[in-house]
Design a protein around this motif. Structure first.
Motif, PDB file in Angstrom:
ATOM      1  N   GLN A   1       0.799  -1.223   0.000  1.00  7.79           N
ATOM      2  CA  GLN A   1       0.000   0.000   0.000  1.00  7.79           C
ATOM      3  C   GLN A   1       0.837   1.282   0.000  1.00  7.79           C
ATOM      4  O   GLN A   1       0.307   2.380  -0.011  1.00  7.79           O
ATOM      5  N   ILE A   2       2.157   1.151  -0.003  1.00  4.53           N
ATOM      6  CA  ILE A   2       3.026   2.320   0.098  1.00  4.53           C
ATOM      7  C   ILE A   2       3.305   2.902  -1.289  1.00  4.53           C
ATOM      8  O   ILE A   2       3.589   2.172  -2.236  1.00  4.53           O
ATOM      9  N   LYS A   3       3.226   4.213  -1.382  1.00  6.15           N
ATOM     10  CA  LYS A   3       3.436   4.888  -2.669  1.00  6.15           C
ATOM     11  C   LYS A   3       4.764   5.645  -2.721  1.00  6.15           C
ATOM     12  O   LYS A   3       5.342   5.819  -3.789  1.00  6.15           O
ATOM     13  N   ASP A   4       5.231   6.100  -1.570  1.00  9.68           N
ATOM     14  CA  ASP A   4       6.454   6.906  -1.526  1.00  9.68           C
ATOM     15  C   ASP A   4       7.666   6.041  -1.891  1.00  9.68           C
ATOM     16  O   ASP A   4       7.937   5.023  -1.246  1.00  9.68           O
ATOM     17  N   LYS A   5       8.408   6.456  -2.908  1.00  5.21           N
ATOM     18  CA  LYS A   5       9.532   5.646  -3.398  1.00  5.21           C
ATOM     19  C   LYS A   5      10.627   5.479  -2.359  1.00  5.21           C
ATOM     20  O   LYS A   5      11.230   4.409  -2.248  1.00  5.21           O
ATOM     21  N   GLU A   6      10.889   6.526  -1.598  1.00  4.24           N
ATOM     22  CA  GLU A   6      11.931   6.448  -0.583  1.00  4.24           C
ATOM     23  C   GLU A   6      11.556   5.453   0.518  1.00  4.24           C
ATOM     24  O   GLU A   6      12.385   4.667   0.977  1.00  4.24           O
ATOM     25  N   GLU A   7      10.292   5.481   0.947  1.00  3.41           N
ATOM     26  CA  GLU A   7       9.839   4.553   1.970  1.00  3.41           C
ATOM     27  C   GLU A   7       9.882   3.117   1.463  1.00  3.41           C
ATOM     28  O   GLU A   7      10.247   2.194   2.203  1.00  3.41           O
ATOM     29  N   ILE A   8       9.511   2.925   0.205  1.00  3.56           N
ATOM     30  CA  ILE A   8       9.577   1.586  -0.396  1.00  3.56           C
ATOM     31  C   ILE A   8      11.015   1.083  -0.384  1.00  3.56           C
ATOM     32  O   ILE A   8      11.288  -0.066  -0.014  1.00  3.56           O
ATOM     33  N   PHE A   9      11.948   1.948  -0.778  1.00  2.00           N
ATOM     34  CA  PHE A   9      13.350   1.556  -0.821  1.00  2.00           C
ATOM     35  C   PHE A   9      13.866   1.231   0.576  1.00  2.00           C
ATOM     36  O   PHE A   9      14.571   0.238   0.782  1.00  2.00           O
TER      37      PHE A   9
END
Length: 376
Positions: A241-249
């Motif tokens: 459900q995560i969209k932020d690329k930095e948080e995904i990384f």
């Protein structure tokens, strides 16, 4: 006027606004019965030989989670960054979160000031991984610097072990047990990293499960190596459900760090028990382990969505059980031990050493540690 001449009126205002309080709200926290907005008068420079009293100034400092010294010093306080708007709108919880962040920044400023005074070298881990683009490579780099090894977890609790390793690298790790009974909802904050070259700090929410705190600690550690401030309130274990690329990384790096591919023995996992056993080895949640195996395409299960929902429900149940246990069984609970643990060994020892060197008074030391000196 004596000491009142030294009041920094700008800091009175900055400290209040950092807590997101109006002058009237701050006044009522000092004295709920007063009709005059005394804080507004003081901020405007309207002081007398009796007002404010030093007790009132101390009360304000406590409300703003700073030292009275900060309201008397010449230098202006730092204006806090805006907390992201995805927090809960509950006033009391937001106030506690503000208090916690203010406390963390006060502690960080004290540490930074004394490290600069001692001409201590900056922490060379901060930002050292910002050039890595591949999650697995960055995870291996962090492992080489921190020394976190799965084989060391046989007789140790992973969150405490990782915290101990970070403190050896002069990374300060706090829990909001330092706020005693002031709870912060998980929807507001799971973890915080506040960037600083001299006093990098990570904070965890005591309301989270042990496995949740471990993943949060690893996640915020990635932010440290990338030198990025982060206040995470979203449940970043909900990978899909995560969209932020930095948080995904950062999630990907944390997963590689806590669950290295080389430590996953089987080629494929076909049942719940196998996934749970692997999660126990890493001391992570079954859901985090599920996502890791799914990413590696190591799950042979007909209903992946059903399996995911099963592990999500398990996490929610574990959190409910933790709340029930804390509320029903307080035997053997020690507030002093809880606060001391929330401070972390590194902070306790560092601040106490400043006191022993006569660089902090007994009262200032106790305020920073939030503990009587006799408890050490």
């Amino acid at each position: 006027m004596s000491w009142r001449q030294d009041i920094n009126f700008s800091n009175l205002k900055i400290a209040r606004e950092n807590m997101d309080l109006s002058t009237q709200e701050a006044t009522h926290k000092i004295n709920p019965k007063t009709k005059k907005d005394k804080v507004a008068l003081w901020e405007a420079g309207n002081i007398t030989d009796k007002s404010p009293s030093y007790k009132q100034l101390e009360k304000l400092a406590d409300i703003y989670n700073i030292s009275p010294f900060h309201l008397l010093m010449k230098e202006n306080l730092e204006i806090s960054k805006t907390i992201p708007a995805y927090r809960s709108t509950k006033i009391e919880e937001s106030y506690y979160l503000k208090r916690f962040i203010s406390l963390l920044k006060t502690r960080q400023s004290i540490i930074r000031y004394n490290m600069l005074f001692d001409k201590t070298s900056s922490n060379n881990l901060v930002g050292s991984g910002c050039n890595y683009k591949d999650a697995e490579s960055l995870a291996k780099f962090i492992t080489s610097k921190i020394g976190y090894r799965i084989k060391d977890l046989n007789n140790k609790k992973a969150p405490a072990h990782l915290r101990e390793l970070l403190e050896k690298q002069y990374i300060f790790v706090f829990k909001n047990t330092v706020l005693r009974n002031e709870k912060i909802d998980l929807a507001e904050m799971r973890g915080i990293y506040i960037n600083d070259q001299y006093a990098p700090l990570i904070a965890l929410n005591r309301e989270d499960s042990s496995t949740g705190q471990l993943f949060t600690l690893a996640h915020e550690l990635v932010h440290l190596f990338r030198a990025e401030d982060s206040l995470d309130s979203i449940d970043f274990r909900q990978f899909d459900q995560i969209k932020d690329k930095e948080e995904i990384f950062c999630n990907q790096v944390a997963a590689h760090f806590l669950m290295p591919k080389s430590e996953i023995p089987q080629l494929v996992y076909e049942n719940v028990e196998g996934i749970k056993d692997l999660a126990k080895k890493f001391q992570v949640s079954s859901l985090a382990c599920f996502y890791r195996l799914k990413d590696l395409k190591k799950i042979n299960y007909s209903d992946l969505n059903g399996l995911e929902n099963f592990f999500k429900s398990e996490i929610q149940q574990n959190l409910e059980n933790k709340k029930s246990f804390r509320g029903s069984d307080r035997r053997g609970f020690s507030p002093h031990a809880s606060i001391k643990s929330g401070n972390g060994s590194l902070f306790n020892e560092y601040i106490f050493s400043l006191h022993l060197d006569n660089r902090l008074s007994a009262s200032e030391t106790q305020k920073l540690l939030r503990l009587p000196l006799g408890s050490f």
